[in-house]
Design a protein around this motif. Sequence first.
Motif: not given
Length: 278
Positions: A66-68, A123-129, A45-49, A19-22, A79-82
């Motif tokens: 792939t996830n597999q 594991m919890m992180f502070s914001g991406p910035d 990712s899920r393939g969002n363009p 889940g490679c988003g923010h 795991i960094t998905i929503r």
Amino acid sequence: MIKKDKIEFLNDRKVGIVGCGHLGQSIALSLIKNGLKRETLFLSSRGNPKTQSRLQALGLAQNLKTNQEIFQNAGIILITIRPQDLPELKKTMVPGKGLIVSCMAGVPISLINTALNAPVCRMMFSGPDTIEQESGVASMFPEHEDLKLLLRCMNLTHIRSKSENDLDVFTAGVCMPAAILKAGHRDEAQKAIYEIADEYPLFSELYQWAVSVLPHFQTQKEQNQYIEKMVTKGGVTEAIINSLCSGASFDAALRAGVSRTKQISKEIQRSILSGLQD
Ligand SMILES: NC(=O)c1ccc[n+]([C@@H]2O[C@H](COP(=O)([O-])OP(=O)(O)OC[C@H]3O[C@@H](n4cnc5c(N)ncnc54)[C@H](OP(=O)(O)O)[C@@H]3O)[C@@H](O)[C@H]2O)c1
């Protein structure tokens, strides 16, 4: 272990980010910047363009798997998905030997165990910035030596959590930079932290961090824009800021943040459970 050896350890283990988003992108960039070899970093990712083009622009598209493939080949899998995407992830889960680490806010270990049928850490992180600027903090439960090493490689500060409940407090605590700016009076904020230190020792540690990362603004407008950027509708920072705006003290606002974290967590758990039943 010297830094080069730590990175070598991660290169041997191989790191996967599902889940490679923010958040996922900021972790990936930090690891590459600190020496992780591109061929030992796997992303999905899920393939969002839009995400695909962003990963392309960041030079990370070649790391997509792939996830597999990630579950089978990575030794550390973040795991960094929503949270609402967890039931869908379950369908792509395959048994592997990697350490699975959920970075999803508000989803307890017991529920992830049920969903993925595998042991996990959180594991919890502070914001991406703050991750990209290497001024961030992170907390985990239970503690794991490989994850502490990962944080040291990323030059992030590890804040200890004694329980999963502490991770909720941590989630509210990392909103403190915006809260301190909004409150305006640093002395009052510090006094409030002192007063709730027995109940929430984590807030004392996070207050020190928040003060150290506070940006300086030339104008009030710039400061307001920074606070607005940190506020998500219905989120924890919003609860804290609204509470301060309605005249609450700094400690009462932080308590409102912890309550909102717990409420969100309950809402997420209900929606995941209904998603898993579909
Ligand atoms: N952002 C923060 O400040 C922050 C801080 C701490 C913790 N967190 C936690 O981190 C998680 C992600 O937050 P975010 O802000 O990074 O969200 P985000 O930008 O929406 O990223 C989520 C990513 O997950 C991908 N995804 C969804 N389902 C997937 C699946 N089955 N397999 C592979 N990839 C999948 C999405 O792919 P597509 O792009 O292709 O749809 C998207 O790229 C949340 O659980 C949040 O609680 C976030």
